[in-house]
Design a protein around this motif. Structure first.
Motif: not given
Length: 208
Positions: A185-207
């Motif tokens: 809990k006390a740890d935070a990854p380096p800000e420039d690592m974008d750790l959460g984004q590397q696990f994030a799903q991507t939604v693509t909306l094609t119109c």
């Protein structure tokens, strides 16, 4: 996006010792206005442990009571501080949001807290010949924000008549997973690592 606010992560804390510590099951509806994409209605259902403090504070308050409104305002303020924890891109252009949601609400569903709100786009977006990429994530990966299945993504009738939607779930390598598991809990990854984004799903909306 910057590392999640301390107040947000403290609110969504659990007894676990590795990232993520909390889980939010999301549903999103893409909404339109006058043949334009105008925003997204989001429903976030928090896990039972994450919900415990909120539901304790709410006590036996009935839906619509002032205590629910106060709790909703507190949680929403933290969400707004991180730009709804959401990025929307059209090609290389990031879609801007209004600073205040048109509506928001906090409620109880059994032992889980449910936050509902509308993310309003700063400028309505064209629905023709455009592709949008959407990600919702906590940059520090303290909170895992996910869609359980593609059916959690819906479109109103106008958007549906112009667009198709896809959900992509990434497959991070084992070393990245082990790194996330090593964080307490006390740890935070380096800000420039974008750790959460590397696990994030991507939604693509094609119109079309």
């Amino acid at each position: 996006m910057k590392i999640a606010l301390i107040t947000f992560t403290l609110l969504f804390s659990t007894a676990a010792w590795s990232h993520p510590h909390s889980f939010i099951d999301m549903k999103t509806e893409f909404i339109s206005d006058n043949q334009h994409l105008s925003g997204m209605k989001m429903v976030w259902t928090m896990d039972e442990i994450t919900s415990a403090d909120l539901l304790y504070d709410a006590g036996k308050a009935k839906p619509g009571d002032v205590v629910w409104k106060k709790l909703a305002a507190q949680v929403m303020a933290n969400v707004l501080g991180q730009h709804y924890f959401t990025e929307v891109w059209q090609d290389k252009n990031r879609v801007k949001f209004l600073n205040l949601p048109k509506e928001y609400n906090l409620s109880r569903n059994g032992n889980k807290a449910v936050l509902e709100f509308i993310v309003p786009f700063g400028e309505p977006q064209l629905l023709s010949a455009k592709q949008y990429r959407i990600q919702t994530f906590d940059p520090s990966y303290f909170v895992d924000m996910y869609y359980d299945n593609p059916q959690a993504l819906i479109m109103d009738d106008t958007v549906k008549s112009h667009c198709q939607i896809e959900l992509h779930t990434p497959k991070p390598d084992d070393s990245l997973k082990q790194y996330a598991l090593s964080l307490d809990k006390a740890d935070a990854p380096p800000e420039d690592m974008d750790l959460g984004q590397q696990f994030a799903q991507t939604v693509t909306l094609t119109c079309h």
